[in-house]
Motif scaffolding. Structure first.
Motif, PDB file in Angstrom:
ATOM      1  N   ALA A  22      13.494  48.183  23.806  1.00 47.14           N
ATOM      2  CA  ALA A  22      13.026  49.444  23.208  1.00 47.14           C
ATOM      3  C   ALA A  22      11.594  49.345  22.675  1.00 47.14           C
ATOM      4  N   LYS A  23      11.111  48.136  22.422  1.00 48.76           N
ATOM      5  CA  LYS A  23       9.727  47.937  21.960  1.00 48.76           C
ATOM      6  C   LYS A  23       8.775  47.695  23.132  1.00 48.76           C
ATOM      7  N   HIS A  24       9.296  47.857  24.354  1.00 48.03           N
ATOM      8  CA  HIS A  24       8.533  47.650  25.593  1.00 48.03           C
ATOM      9  C   HIS A  24       8.087  46.201  25.759  1.00 48.03           C
ATOM     10  N   GLU A  25       8.896  45.275  25.262  1.00 48.37           N
ATOM     11  CA  GLU A  25       8.657  43.850  25.479  1.00 48.37           C
ATOM     12  C   GLU A  25       9.486  43.418  26.683  1.00 48.37           C
ATOM     13  N   VAL A  26       8.921  42.561  27.532  1.00 50.27           N
ATOM     14  CA  VAL A  26       9.636  42.099  28.720  1.00 50.27           C
ATOM     15  C   VAL A  26      10.786  41.183  28.316  1.00 50.27           C
ATOM     16  N   ILE A  27      11.988  41.550  28.743  1.00 45.09           N
ATOM     17  CA  ILE A  27      13.168  40.723  28.451  1.00 45.09           C
ATOM     18  C   ILE A  27      13.810  40.190  29.737  1.00 45.09           C
ATOM     19  N   GLY A  28      13.273  40.623  30.882  1.00 46.22           N
ATOM     20  CA  GLY A  28      13.807  40.142  32.150  1.00 46.22           C
ATOM     21  C   GLY A  28      12.864  40.441  33.291  1.00 46.22           C
ATOM     22  N   TYR A  29      12.996  39.643  34.341  1.00 50.75           N
ATOM     23  CA  TYR A  29      12.177  39.783  35.534  1.00 50.75           C
ATOM     24  C   TYR A  29      13.084  39.548  36.729  1.00 50.75           C
ATOM     25  N   VAL A  47      17.794  47.634  42.012  1.00 46.56           N
ATOM     26  CA  VAL A  47      16.841  47.725  40.899  1.00 46.56           C
ATOM     27  C   VAL A  47      17.571  47.772  39.564  1.00 46.56           C
ATOM     28  N   PHE A  48      18.629  48.590  39.501  1.00 40.87           N
ATOM     29  CA  PHE A  48      19.276  48.828  38.211  1.00 40.87           C
ATOM     30  C   PHE A  48      20.389  47.858  37.865  1.00 40.87           C
ATOM     31  N   LYS A  49      20.961  47.194  38.842  1.00 46.49           N
ATOM     32  CA  LYS A  49      22.044  46.245  38.553  1.00 46.49           C
ATOM     33  C   LYS A  49      21.588  45.180  37.549  1.00 46.49           C
ATOM     34  N   ALA A  50      20.497  44.512  37.872  1.00 48.83           N
ATOM     35  CA  ALA A  50      19.998  43.458  36.988  1.00 48.83           C
ATOM     36  C   ALA A  50      19.492  44.033  35.669  1.00 48.83           C
ATOM     37  N   ALA A  51      18.902  45.228  35.724  1.00 49.15           N
ATOM     38  CA  ALA A  51      18.383  45.853  34.497  1.00 49.15           C
ATOM     39  C   ALA A  51      19.524  46.159  33.526  1.00 49.15           C
ATOM     40  N   ILE A  52      20.620  46.661  34.058  1.00 50.05           N
ATOM     41  CA  ILE A  52      21.769  46.973  33.205  1.00 50.05           C
ATOM     42  C   ILE A  52      22.372  45.690  32.635  1.00 50.05           C
ATOM     43  N   ASN A  55      20.565  44.479  29.766  1.00 48.58           N
ATOM     44  CA  ASN A  55      20.555  45.451  28.667  1.00 48.58           C
ATOM     45  C   ASN A  55      19.166  46.049  28.458  1.00 48.58           C
ATOM     46  N   ALA A  56      18.475  46.323  29.569  1.00 50.38           N
ATOM     47  CA  ALA A  56      17.124  46.874  29.498  1.00 50.38           C
ATOM     48  C   ALA A  56      17.143  48.310  28.989  1.00 50.38           C
ATOM     49  N   HIS A  57      16.174  48.624  28.163  1.00 52.25           N
ATOM     50  CA  HIS A  57      15.968  49.991  27.675  1.00 52.25           C
ATOM     51  C   HIS A  57      15.236  50.816  28.735  1.00 52.25           C
ATOM     52  N   CYS A  58      14.266  50.172  29.394  1.00 51.66           N
ATOM     53  CA  CYS A  58      13.514  50.815  30.453  1.00 51.66           C
ATOM     54  C   CYS A  58      13.007  49.749  31.418  1.00 51.66           C
ATOM     55  N   VAL A  59      12.447  50.207  32.527  1.00 49.11           N
ATOM     56  CA  VAL A  59      12.038  49.300  33.596  1.00 49.11           C
ATOM     57  C   VAL A  59      10.653  49.695  34.101  1.00 49.11           C
ATOM     58  N   LEU A  90      21.553  56.874  34.979  1.00 51.36           N
ATOM     59  CA  LEU A  90      22.040  55.647  34.347  1.00 51.36           C
ATOM     60  C   LEU A  90      21.569  55.468  32.901  1.00 51.36           C
ATOM     61  N   GLY A  91      20.593  56.262  32.484  1.00 50.92           N
ATOM     62  CA  GLY A  91      20.066  56.115  31.134  1.00 50.92           C
ATOM     63  C   GLY A  91      19.093  54.959  30.975  1.00 50.92           C
ATOM     64  N   VAL A  92      18.461  54.569  32.077  1.00 53.36           N
ATOM     65  CA  VAL A  92      17.447  53.507  32.055  1.00 53.36           C
ATOM     66  C   VAL A  92      16.183  54.090  32.686  1.00 53.36           C
TER      67      VAL A  92
END
Length: 118
Positions: A22-29, A47-52, A55-59, A90-92
């Motif tokens: 939510a702070k736009h910090e990278v938490i995954g690649y 794209v969204f499987k790994a993001a979900i 627990n990504a807020h955005c991508v 999906l809400g991402v």
């Protein structure tokens, strides 16, 4: 920048997703796909499987153009539209789609803002 630098030098297209909190910090690649010298197949599911799972807020998605161009193709814009629509369901949120080459980086949100409006 550290995540995009390797893309600038690849001989074939790679499509990647940066997962942000939510702070736009990278938490995954995640490397979503690797293509040929001129194309990369991308499906919202990948794209969204790994993001979900992260627990990504955005991508922020990005891909390289081995040719050196940083101008998004019509396919790039269509892919962006698809991902934005899927993200809404999906809400991402897709925050941006970056086109990367040895000549630099272009933001589709900045150059084609209409793609993000709907």
């Amino acid at each position: 920048e550290q995540y995009l630098e390797p893309l600038k030098h690849l001989a074939e297209e790679h499509f990647v997703a940066l997962h942000l909190n939510a702070k736009h910090e990278v938490i995954g690649y995640h490397v979503v796909s690797q293509g040929t010298a001129s194309s990369s197949l991308v499906h919202p599911r990948e794209v969204f499987k790994a993001a979900i799972l992260s627990n990504a807020h955005c991508v922020v998605v990005a891909h390289n153009h081995p040719t050196g161009s940083i101008v998004p193709s019509l396919d790039d814009l269509e892919t962006t539209k698809q991902l934005i629509a899927a993200g809404k369901i999906l809400g991402v949120q897709i925050l941006d789609h970056l086109v990367v080459s040895y000549r630099g980086v272009a933001s589709i949100r900045e150059t084609h803002a209409h793609v993000f409006e709907s």
